[in-house]
Design a protein around this motif. Structure first.
Motif, PDB file in Angstrom:
ATOM      1  N   ILE A  53       0.835  -1.201   0.000  1.00 16.07           N
ATOM      2  CA  ILE A  53       0.000   0.000   0.000  1.00 16.07           C
ATOM      3  C   ILE A  53       0.871   1.253   0.000  1.00 16.07           C
ATOM      4  O   ILE A  53       0.591   2.224  -0.713  1.00 16.07           O
ATOM      5  CB  ILE A  53      -0.949  -0.016   1.209  1.00 16.07           C
ATOM      6  N   SER A  54       1.935   1.243   0.783  1.00 12.60           N
ATOM      7  CA  SER A  54       2.812   2.416   0.854  1.00 12.60           C
ATOM      8  C   SER A  54       3.519   2.692  -0.456  1.00 12.60           C
ATOM      9  O   SER A  54       3.916   3.831  -0.724  1.00 12.60           O
ATOM     10  CB  SER A  54       3.847   2.215   1.970  1.00 12.60           C
ATOM     11  N   SER A  55       3.689   1.668  -1.287  1.00 13.98           N
ATOM     12  CA  SER A  55       4.416   1.837  -2.547  1.00 13.98           C
ATOM     13  C   SER A  55       3.528   2.265  -3.708  1.00 13.98           C
ATOM     14  O   SER A  55       4.027   2.531  -4.799  1.00 13.98           O
ATOM     15  CB  SER A  55       5.116   0.526  -2.918  1.00 13.98           C
ATOM     16  N   ILE A  56       2.204   2.338  -3.493  1.00 11.37           N
ATOM     17  CA  ILE A  56       1.289   2.704  -4.568  1.00 11.37           C
ATOM     18  C   ILE A  56       1.386   4.211  -4.814  1.00 11.37           C
ATOM     19  O   ILE A  56       1.147   5.012  -3.898  1.00 11.37           O
ATOM     20  CB  ILE A  56      -0.150   2.298  -4.228  1.00 11.37           C
ATOM     21  N   PRO A  57       1.740   4.655  -6.029  1.00 16.64           N
ATOM     22  CA  PRO A  57       1.930   6.092  -6.288  1.00 16.64           C
ATOM     23  C   PRO A  57       0.697   6.934  -5.987  1.00 16.64           C
ATOM     24  O   PRO A  57       0.826   8.094  -5.590  1.00 16.64           O
ATOM     25  CB  PRO A  57       2.289   6.136  -7.776  1.00 16.64           C
ATOM     26  N   ALA A  58      -0.496   6.382  -6.169  1.00 15.70           N
ATOM     27  CA  ALA A  58      -1.718   7.157  -5.943  1.00 15.70           C
ATOM     28  C   ALA A  58      -1.866   7.582  -4.489  1.00 15.70           C
ATOM     29  O   ALA A  58      -2.615   8.514  -4.188  1.00 15.70           O
ATOM     30  CB  ALA A  58      -2.944   6.351  -6.373  1.00 15.70           C
ATOM     31  N   PHE A  59      -1.165   6.915  -3.568  1.00 12.62           N
ATOM     32  CA  PHE A  59      -1.268   7.236  -2.150  1.00 12.62           C
ATOM     33  C   PHE A  59      -0.061   8.032  -1.655  1.00 12.62           C
ATOM     34  O   PHE A  59       0.132   8.177  -0.451  1.00 12.62           O
ATOM     35  CB  PHE A  59      -1.388   5.957  -1.311  1.00 12.62           C
ATOM     36  N   GLN A  60       0.748   8.533  -2.563  1.00 14.43           N
ATOM     37  CA  GLN A  60       1.987   9.193  -2.166  1.00 14.43           C
ATOM     38  C   GLN A  60       1.933  10.692  -2.472  1.00 14.43           C
ATOM     39  O   GLN A  60       1.274  11.125  -3.414  1.00 14.43           O
ATOM     40  CB  GLN A  60       3.183   8.569  -2.889  1.00 14.43           C
ATOM     41  N   VAL A  61       2.655  11.440  -1.659  1.00 12.87           N
ATOM     42  CA  VAL A  61       2.886  12.861  -1.883  1.00 12.87           C
ATOM     43  C   VAL A  61       4.387  13.093  -1.794  1.00 12.87           C
ATOM     44  O   VAL A  61       5.008  12.744  -0.783  1.00 12.87           O
ATOM     45  CB  VAL A  61       2.149  13.724  -0.837  1.00 12.87           C
ATOM     46  N   ASP A  62       4.952  13.632  -2.861  1.00 15.89           N
ATOM     47  CA  ASP A  62       6.408  13.844  -2.937  1.00 15.89           C
ATOM     48  C   ASP A  62       7.175  12.550  -2.706  1.00 15.89           C
ATOM     49  O   ASP A  62       8.223  12.517  -2.038  1.00 15.89           O
ATOM     50  CB  ASP A  62       6.850  14.893  -1.908  1.00 15.89           C
ATOM     51  N   GLY A  63       6.645  11.456  -3.247  1.00 13.97           N
ATOM     52  CA  GLY A  63       7.347  10.190  -3.181  1.00 13.97           C
ATOM     53  C   GLY A  63       7.202   9.435  -1.877  1.00 13.97           C
ATOM     54  O   GLY A  63       7.809   8.375  -1.709  1.00 13.97           O
ATOM     55  N   ARG A  64       6.395   9.938  -0.929  1.00 13.99           N
ATOM     56  CA  ARG A  64       6.210   9.267   0.351  1.00 13.99           C
ATOM     57  C   ARG A  64       4.726   9.026   0.594  1.00 13.99           C
ATOM     58  O   ARG A  64       3.875   9.821   0.198  1.00 13.99           O
ATOM     59  CB  ARG A  64       6.801  10.098   1.497  1.00 13.99           C
TER      60      ARG A  64
ATOM     61  N   ASP B  12       1.197   9.061   2.017  1.00 10.96           N
ATOM     62  CA  ASP B  12       0.467  10.104   2.719  1.00 10.96           C
ATOM     63  C   ASP B  12      -0.885   9.536   3.141  1.00 10.96           C
ATOM     64  O   ASP B  12      -1.698   9.150   2.296  1.00 10.96           O
ATOM     65  CB  ASP B  12       0.275  11.330   1.825  1.00 10.96           C
ATOM     66  N   ALA B  13      -1.102   9.474   4.448  1.00  5.62           N
ATOM     67  CA  ALA B  13      -2.327   8.854   4.960  1.00  5.62           C
ATOM     68  C   ALA B  13      -3.574   9.598   4.518  1.00  5.62           C
ATOM     69  O   ALA B  13      -4.608   8.987   4.228  1.00  5.62           O
ATOM     70  CB  ALA B  13      -2.264   8.784   6.487  1.00  5.62           C
ATOM     71  N   GLN B  14      -3.501  10.944   4.457  1.00 10.89           N
ATOM     72  CA  GLN B  14      -4.669  11.713   4.028  1.00 10.89           C
ATOM     73  C   GLN B  14      -5.003  11.423   2.571  1.00 10.89           C
ATOM     74  O   GLN B  14      -6.167  11.225   2.205  1.00 10.89           O
ATOM     75  CB  GLN B  14      -4.411  13.203   4.229  1.00 10.89           C
ATOM     76  N   ARG B  15      -3.976  11.389   1.721  1.00 16.04           N
ATOM     77  CA  ARG B  15      -4.211  11.042   0.317  1.00 16.04           C
ATOM     78  C   ARG B  15      -4.789   9.635   0.198  1.00 16.04           C
ATOM     79  O   ARG B  15      -5.667   9.375  -0.641  1.00 16.04           O
ATOM     80  CB  ARG B  15      -2.880  11.138  -0.438  1.00 16.04           C
ATOM     81  N   TYR B  16      -4.313   8.733   1.038  1.00 12.75           N
ATOM     82  CA  TYR B  16      -4.810   7.353   1.047  1.00 12.75           C
ATOM     83  C   TYR B  16      -6.310   7.322   1.337  1.00 12.75           C
ATOM     84  O   TYR B  16      -7.094   6.690   0.612  1.00 12.75           O
ATOM     85  CB  TYR B  16      -4.023   6.577   2.095  1.00 12.75           C
ATOM     86  N   GLN B  17      -6.728   8.018   2.385  1.00 12.00           N
ATOM     87  CA  GLN B  17      -8.147   8.035   2.755  1.00 12.00           C
ATOM     88  C   GLN B  17      -8.994   8.669   1.663  1.00 12.00           C
ATOM     89  O   GLN B  17     -10.053   8.153   1.281  1.00 12.00           O
ATOM     90  CB  GLN B  17      -8.317   8.811   4.069  1.00 12.00           C
ATOM     91  N   MET B  18      -8.530   9.810   1.131  1.00 14.09           N
ATOM     92  CA  MET B  18      -9.316  10.525   0.129  1.00 14.09           C
ATOM     93  C   MET B  18      -9.439   9.711  -1.153  1.00 14.09           C
ATOM     94  O   MET B  18     -10.499   9.685  -1.788  1.00 14.09           O
ATOM     95  CB  MET B  18      -8.668  11.880  -0.161  1.00 14.09           C
TER      96      MET B  18
ATOM     97  N   SER C 293     -12.994   8.415  -2.790  1.00 11.38           N
ATOM     98  CA  SER C 293     -13.444   8.894  -4.097  1.00 11.38           C
ATOM     99  C   SER C 293     -13.515   7.784  -5.139  1.00 11.38           C
ATOM    100  O   SER C 293     -13.906   8.028  -6.277  1.00 11.38           O
ATOM    101  CB  SER C 293     -12.490   9.985  -4.600  1.00 11.38           C
ATOM    102  N   ALA C 294     -13.109   6.568  -4.763  1.00 15.21           N
ATOM    103  CA  ALA C 294     -13.170   5.450  -5.712  1.00 15.21           C
ATOM    104  C   ALA C 294     -14.623   5.081  -5.981  1.00 15.21           C
ATOM    105  O   ALA C 294     -15.535   5.421  -5.231  1.00 15.21           O
ATOM    106  CB  ALA C 294     -12.408   4.248  -5.164  1.00 15.21           C
ATOM    107  N   GLN C 295     -14.835   4.391  -7.093  1.00 19.06           N
ATOM    108  CA  GLN C 295     -16.169   3.912  -7.449  1.00 19.06           C
ATOM    109  C   GLN C 295     -16.160   2.386  -7.537  1.00 19.06           C
ATOM    110  O   GLN C 295     -15.562   1.830  -8.438  1.00 19.06           O
ATOM    111  CB  GLN C 295     -16.615   4.522  -8.777  1.00 19.06           C
ATOM    112  N   PRO C 296     -16.804   1.707  -6.571  1.00 17.92           N
ATOM    113  CA  PRO C 296     -17.485   2.276  -5.407  1.00 17.92           C
ATOM    114  C   PRO C 296     -16.488   2.647  -4.319  1.00 17.92           C
ATOM    115  O   PRO C 296     -15.361   2.146  -4.318  1.00 17.92           O
ATOM    116  CB  PRO C 296     -18.389   1.115  -4.959  1.00 17.92           C
TER     117      PRO C 296
END
Length: 659
Positions: free
Chosen positions: A139-150, A152-158, A162-165
């Motif tokens: 999960i930590s390595s997925i680019p969609a959940f990263q900010v500046d290469g690290r 980011d828990a907030q990005r992960y939640q958002m 926002s996924a469907q579903p």
């Protein structure tokens, strides 16, 4: 007579016959009589039990002993929708949603899900388990959940919301765990492939091979202007009748709605921007997160009570040691933890947010004070000792920090509302008058425009848009003459169309395409003549003539190229392939051949010598890269063989009614 028959079939002999017939029915085909096809799955995968791998594939044994898993209709629908969206992104405007909605496309997606189910069932039967550390690492390595290469828990939640579903972290982690479980064995097999030095050197000799080639380009024959008999025209026309069809065409009238730039400008009131901020400020609040470490004392699945108690006691002893002043929790984790993913890092789990861990683990962690060590916590993996190193509480963002963004969103919202209102008025009028665009155009204050008849792929203007074309040629519009639903061809740009004329595809008579048929017959004559000429020249080369002698006799220019590398387009790529498909010549001889060019000319050639590539010329890095690439190809092939073998061992039932 009937009375005699009744007496004969009511005794002990009849009972015995019925009992004997019941035995084969119990094993073969009984389910067809007892159950209707009301299965609520898209596909079902069944496998023999681990303790009886040779169990026969008969109904009673399958029902009692085999294990199974299913691909549900909802799982299939989500995968099919995802495949549709991926195809839409790949093909852009060329994507045809109607053509994608075929049983072939559905079966293609379903087969992928069946492969996943097969691997999952095989992993379950092999007792393959994936730990929390592996899931977190993925999960930590997925680019969609990263900010500046690290991560980011907030990005992960958002992103999950926002996924469907929408998905919760627990649901997403469960899906990642299952994917890892399914992929472990085929991935291990793929990575185990290797290439020997002899194999890589043989491939390098082939890839680096060069050939001495002589060739002459024979120009196409003169244009054929001779008359074509009607019989030849008719024969060619009948043989290629499918090519002489007039395409389906439609003519349209349409209206389009485009958001006006002035609707998006103007000043935005401060109070309005602040009100908008209050509505959306939750998205700017960072969730609380906790920096944690842990020590895992693993308890194997199925362990007895004594093993459970021993693990709990060991965890309690470690918790007592870790809680002492000056204790080195990281050293204890490196020495005692059974979690391979965090042990070497001193048990470090990084920043943890709610939803990332299992229930008991998370409840204990978020109930602790910073700088403390927990008592042992029981999960499915064993006993955990937790250390909470730091707490990062969520911090709200002030309005002043995002003022410009709020103003922009309010302005965009005003423009969008004006645009949506205009579209809404048009839709209301179309609902009242579905067979005309006049009233809708008046309500939206736009004009009705027209497009002359066009075929698929030949439209201009809005008809060049793939979505418009698909709607224009749909049965709903071509048959009923109604106005289409709104078609968004770009952001804030919508059109409504109505088919005013429709001409189905039709066969064209010979008289209508006589000129085209005549040209194609003559072109075919020229092609066959060129091939015959080239074949005759190849025969002369095989008899001992040289390319130079052939060229001189025909006032053509011969060329000789020593050491031609593989893939060199001389004179084009197809001809180069012909050079290297030719057999290597014997000593003192040449191998003749020919290749036809797109313009009707021919290349007649001889391969005079073959020079194998020299592996010693390749750098060590190049050799290693080649072995790696070849090994990856072989490994993927081995994984596919495993997949086919697993499918062969299992029973797969497809229920197309649920697709």
């Amino acid at each position: 007579m009937l009375q005699a028959l009744r007496e004969k079939t009511s005794g002990w002999i009849a009972i015995a016959i019925v009992a004997l017939l019941a035995v084969p029915f119990a094993f073969f085909g009984m389910e067809h009589y007892l159950f209707q096809n009301n299965a609520d799955y898209a596909a079902k995968v069944e496998a023999p039990p681990k303790w009886w791998r040779s169990a026969p594939d008969v109904w009673l044994v399958r029902k009692l002993a085999w294990t199974s898993t299913e691909v549900g209709p909802e799982e299939f629908r989500q995968a099919f929708d995802a495949a549709r969206e991926q195809r839409r992104r790949d093909e852009g405007e060329n994507f045809d949603a109607r053509a994608f909605e075929t049983m072939e496309s559905k079966r293609e997606v379903l087969e992928q899900l069946i492969d996943r189910a097969v691997l999952g069932l095989a992993a379950e039967r092999a007792n393959i388990v994936v730990g929390d550390a592996q899931v977190r690492e993925v999960i930590s390595s997925i680019p969609a959940f990263q900010v500046d290469g690290r991560f980011d828990a907030q990005r992960y939640q958002m992103t999950l919301q926002s996924a469907q579903p929408p998905r919760t972290p627990a649901e997403f982690q469960a899906s990642i765990r299952l994917d890892l479980q399914r992929a472990l064995v085929p991935q291990a097999i793929a990575e185990s492939a290797f290439v020997t030095t002899a194999e890589s050197e043989r491939l390098m000799r082939l890839l680096g091979e060069r050939r001495d080639v002589s060739f002459v380009v024979v120009p196409p024959p003169a244009a054929d202007e001779t008359p074509v008999p009607d019989a030849d025209l008719q024969a060619w026309f009948e043989k290629n009748a499918s090519r002489y069809r007039a395409p389906e065409t439609v003519a349209l009238e349409y209206i389009e709605v485009v958001a006006q730039p002035q609707a998006e400008g103007g000043d935005v009131d401060e109070a309005e921007a602040r009100a908008h901020f209050e509505q959306v400020k939750s998205r700017f609040v960072a969730s609380e997160r906790r920096l944690a470490s842990h020590i895992l004392i693993e308890v194997p699945a199925g362990a007895d009570a004594a093993a459970q108690q021993a693990a709990q006691k060991e965890a309690a002893d470690l918790a007592a040691k870790a809680a002492q002043p000056g204790a080195d929790f990281a050293a204890l984790a490196r020495a005692h933890s059974d979690d391979p993913g965090s042990r070497d890092g001193g048990g470090d789990l990084g920043w943890v947010e709610k939803g990332m861990m299992t229930g008991p683990f998370e409840d204990a962690l978020f109930g602790m004070q910073a700088g403390t060590v927990s008592q042992p916590v029981k999960t499915d993996f064993g006993w955990h000792v937790l250390q909470l190193r730091e707490v990062d509480a969520g911090k709200p963002v002030a309005f002043e920090d995002v003022r410009d963004e709020m103003v922009r969103e309010v302005r965009e919202g005003e423009g969008a509302r004006a645009y949506n209102d205009q579209v809404g008025r048009i839709v209301d009028e179309i609902n009242r008058h579905p067979m005309s665009l006049e009233q809708a155009a008046a309500a939206g204050q736009v004009e009705v425009r027209t497009l002359a008849p066009f075929a698929r792929g030949a439209g201009t203007g809005i008809a060049a848009n793939r979505a418009v074309e698909q709607a224009a040629f749909s049965e709903a519009l071509t048959q009923d003459g109604t106005v289409s639903d709104p078609i968004e061809i770009a952001p804030n740009h919508t059109v409504f169309i109505r088919v005013t004329a429709h001409t189905p595809e039709r066969a064209q008579p010979l008289d209508e395409v006589r000129g085209r048929v005549t040209a194609e017959v003559r072109a075919d004559r020229a092609r066959r003549q060129a091939e015959q000429t080239a074949d005759a020249m190849v025969a002369e080369l095989a008899a001992g003539k040289t390319v130079q002698a052939l060229a001189q006799a025909r006032s053509l220019e011969a060329q000789s190229i020593p050491g031609l590398p593989r893939g060199a387009p001389v004179p084009d790529a197809a001809t180069s392939q012909a050079y290297f498909r030719a057999l290597a010549p014997e000593a003192g001889k040449s191998t003749p051949g020919r290749a036809m060019l797109p313009d009707g000319s021919a290349v007649v050639f001889t391969v005079d010598r073959v020079i194998p590539g020299d592996p010693a010329e390749a750098q060590p890095q190049e050799q290693a890269m080649l072995r790696q690439q070849l090994g990856a190809l072989l490994g993927n092939e081995d994984a596919e063989v495993l997949q086919r073998e697993l499918r062969r061992q299992m029973k797969i039932t497809v229920n197309e009614e649920r697709l």
